[in-house]
Motif scaffolding. Structure first.
Motif, PDB file in Angstrom:
ATOM      1  N   GLU A  44      -0.259   8.920  -5.421  1.00 26.08           N
ATOM      2  CA  GLU A  44      -0.560  10.367  -4.522  1.00 26.08           C
ATOM      3  C   GLU A  44       0.444  11.077  -4.181  1.00 26.08           C
ATOM      4  O   GLU A  44       0.645  12.218  -4.247  1.00 26.08           O
ATOM      5  CB  GLU A  44      -1.699   9.998  -3.513  1.00 26.08           C
ATOM      6  N   HIS A  45       1.249  10.477  -3.127  1.00 28.01           N
ATOM      7  CA  HIS A  45       2.248  11.313  -2.299  1.00 28.01           C
ATOM      8  C   HIS A  45       3.162  12.248  -3.288  1.00 28.01           C
ATOM      9  O   HIS A  45       3.054  13.562  -2.857  1.00 28.01           O
ATOM     10  CB  HIS A  45       2.766  10.629  -1.398  1.00 28.01           C
ATOM     11  N   VAL A  46       3.901  11.522  -4.011  1.00 32.95           N
ATOM     12  CA  VAL A  46       5.203  12.329  -4.782  1.00 32.95           C
ATOM     13  C   VAL A  46       4.364  13.267  -5.720  1.00 32.95           C
ATOM     14  O   VAL A  46       4.711  14.285  -5.876  1.00 32.95           O
ATOM     15  CB  VAL A  46       6.026  11.179  -5.234  1.00 32.95           C
ATOM     16  N   ARG A  99      11.612   8.764  -6.687  1.00 35.31           N
ATOM     17  CA  ARG A  99      11.494   7.940  -5.457  1.00 35.31           C
ATOM     18  C   ARG A  99      12.368   6.628  -5.959  1.00 35.31           C
ATOM     19  O   ARG A  99      12.363   6.204  -6.903  1.00 35.31           O
ATOM     20  CB  ARG A  99      10.117   7.333  -5.060  1.00 35.31           C
ATOM     21  N   TYR A 100      13.131   6.292  -4.868  1.00 34.30           N
ATOM     22  CA  TYR A 100      14.350   5.068  -5.043  1.00 34.30           C
ATOM     23  C   TYR A 100      13.811   4.082  -3.998  1.00 34.30           C
ATOM     24  O   TYR A 100      13.317   4.154  -2.909  1.00 34.30           O
ATOM     25  CB  TYR A 100      15.491   5.636  -4.741  1.00 34.30           C
ATOM     26  N   ARG A 101      14.162   2.801  -4.317  1.00 31.64           N
ATOM     27  CA  ARG A 101      14.017   1.698  -3.277  1.00 31.64           C
ATOM     28  C   ARG A 101      15.590   0.618  -3.250  1.00 31.64           C
ATOM     29  O   ARG A 101      16.106   0.634  -4.383  1.00 31.64           O
ATOM     30  CB  ARG A 101      13.148   0.829  -3.866  1.00 31.64           C
ATOM     31  N   LEU A 135      16.478   3.563  -8.805  1.00 31.46           N
ATOM     32  CA  LEU A 135      15.330   4.618  -9.067  1.00 31.46           C
ATOM     33  C   LEU A 135      13.990   3.582  -9.596  1.00 31.46           C
ATOM     34  O   LEU A 135      14.013   2.626 -10.427  1.00 31.46           O
ATOM     35  CB  LEU A 135      15.786   5.282 -10.308  1.00 31.46           C
ATOM     36  N   VAL A 136      12.832   3.956  -8.969  1.00 29.11           N
ATOM     37  CA  VAL A 136      11.644   3.098  -9.258  1.00 29.11           C
ATOM     38  C   VAL A 136      10.441   4.140  -9.764  1.00 29.11           C
ATOM     39  O   VAL A 136       9.615   3.569 -10.623  1.00 29.11           O
ATOM     40  CB  VAL A 136      11.114   2.419  -8.144  1.00 29.11           C
ATOM     41  N   PHE A 137      10.538   5.399  -9.671  1.00 27.16           N
ATOM     42  CA  PHE A 137       9.648   6.382 -10.223  1.00 27.16           C
ATOM     43  C   PHE A 137      10.200   7.789 -10.182  1.00 27.16           C
ATOM     44  O   PHE A 137      10.727   8.174  -9.199  1.00 27.16           O
ATOM     45  CB  PHE A 137       8.344   6.319  -9.047  1.00 27.16           C
ATOM     46  N   ASP A 138      10.033   8.622 -11.104  1.00 22.89           N
ATOM     47  CA  ASP A 138      10.095   9.963 -11.400  1.00 22.89           C
ATOM     48  C   ASP A 138       9.066  10.654 -12.044  1.00 22.89           C
ATOM     49  O   ASP A 138       8.330   9.950 -12.921  1.00 22.89           O
ATOM     50  CB  ASP A 138      11.479  10.146 -11.879  1.00 22.89           C
ATOM     51  N   GLU A 153       0.723  -1.056  -0.019  1.00 18.01           N
ATOM     52  CA  GLU A 153      -0.029   0.045  -0.065  1.00 18.01           C
ATOM     53  C   GLU A 153       0.876   1.317   0.141  1.00 18.01           C
ATOM     54  O   GLU A 153       0.444   2.276  -0.785  1.00 18.01           O
ATOM     55  CB  GLU A 153      -0.909   0.038   1.151  1.00 18.01           C
ATOM     56  N   TYR A 154       1.839   1.293   0.824  1.00 18.86           N
ATOM     57  CA  TYR A 154       2.918   2.299   0.629  1.00 18.86           C
ATOM     58  C   TYR A 154       3.455   2.749  -0.647  1.00 18.86           C
ATOM     59  O   TYR A 154       3.341   3.840  -1.168  1.00 18.86           O
ATOM     60  CB  TYR A 154       4.162   2.096   1.713  1.00 18.86           C
ATOM     61  N   ASN A 155       3.788   1.709  -1.315  1.00 21.13           N
ATOM     62  CA  ASN A 155       4.263   1.877  -2.946  1.00 21.13           C
ATOM     63  C   ASN A 155       3.048   2.604  -3.741  1.00 21.13           C
ATOM     64  O   ASN A 155       3.621   3.453  -4.619  1.00 21.13           O
ATOM     65  CB  ASN A 155       4.835   0.470  -3.422  1.00 21.13           C
ATOM     66  N   ARG A 156       1.951   1.974  -3.584  1.00 16.98           N
ATOM     67  CA  ARG A 156       0.813   2.727  -4.332  1.00 16.98           C
ATOM     68  C   ARG A 156       0.588   4.161  -3.981  1.00 16.98           C
ATOM     69  O   ARG A 156       0.519   5.184  -4.742  1.00 16.98           O
ATOM     70  CB  ARG A 156      -0.617   1.934  -3.953  1.00 16.98           C
TER      71      ARG A 156
END
Length: 231
Positions: free
Chosen positions: A30-32, A46-48, A207-210, A22-25
């Motif tokens: 929404e958050h970033v 966001r990186y992981r 990197l997982v999302f930008d 859920e955190y990743n969704r």
């Protein structure tokens, strides 16, 4: 690539295993984007990492000015969180937050990985020399150094730590593997050039999302109440 603006926000955190999906969704959907949609924000990444012994997540926001961290628009999303954000905040663990003015930045090649070096010093040092030394390491495409500001919204006071970094060094590369191999070297460079008061903390991430400001959907751009004004 080189940091796009004169300031950035660096965030590290963990989340419990049962809340991870859920955190990743939430963080991606929404958050970033909500943060990046604020006037003055340029981009968010966001990186992981799945490597034990370090924070699992790292988030980087680039901004047009450090004043955005005190703006009414930014404080509004913190003080009036969405229902989803309000439910997720208590699940965040081991949070480290550093708003930074960019001291030096070099390199123009985008990287899919990043090494983050949290430095704590009491004296001024030559930041340009430090990032130039980082650029000499194999596999490094860009390097950036920020100096932390004392800007902590009330909602984040519980995550303020006495050992928060005075400086954040970000070293980008096309692959996490060589950056991870340089962790000891980056710690040594921080000691040599910055004279760190204690050993630097070095993590590496993929990197997982930008997302850039222009890409944020209109539904995630919030209006600040008319009675509010920038601080």
């Amino acid at each position: 690539m080189a940091i796009s603006g004169p300031a950035f926000l660096a965030l590290w955190n963990d989340v419990s295993a049962e809340s991870d999906a859920e955190y990743n969704r939430w963080h991606t959907d929404e958050h970033v984007p909500e943060r990046v949609g604020i006037a003055g924000f340029i981009a968010g990444r966001r990186y992981r990492s799945s490597v034990p012994g370090q924070h699992r997540y790292f988030t980087l926001y680039e901004t047009e000015t450090s004043a955005v961290f005190d703006s009414a628009a930014y404080l509004d999303v913190i003080e009036r969180p969405t229902a989803w954000s309000a439910s997720m905040r208590p699940l965040l663990k081991n949070v480290v937050r550093a708003t930074c003015d960019t001291v030096a930045s070099t390199g123009n090649v985008s990287g899919q990985a990043i090494a983050c070096v949290r430095i704590s010093v009491t004296e001024r040092f030559d930041g340009r020399a430090l990032i130039d030394a980082c650029m000499a390491l194999a596999g490094v495409s860009s390097a950036h150094l920020g100096q932390s500001r004392s800007s902590v919204p009330d909602a984040f006071e519980r995550w303020s730590n006495a050992d928060d970094p005075t400086h954040v060094l970000l070293v980008e590369g096309v692959d996490e593997v060589p950056l991870r191999a340089h962790q000891a070297a980056l710690g040594e460079l921080a000691r040599r050039f910055a004279g760190a008061a204690r050993p630097a903390v070095v993590d590496a991430y993929e990197l997982v999302f930008d997302i850039r400001h222009s890409q944020v959907d209109a539904s995630l751009r919030r209006s600040v109440p008319a009675s509010d004004s920038p601080l």
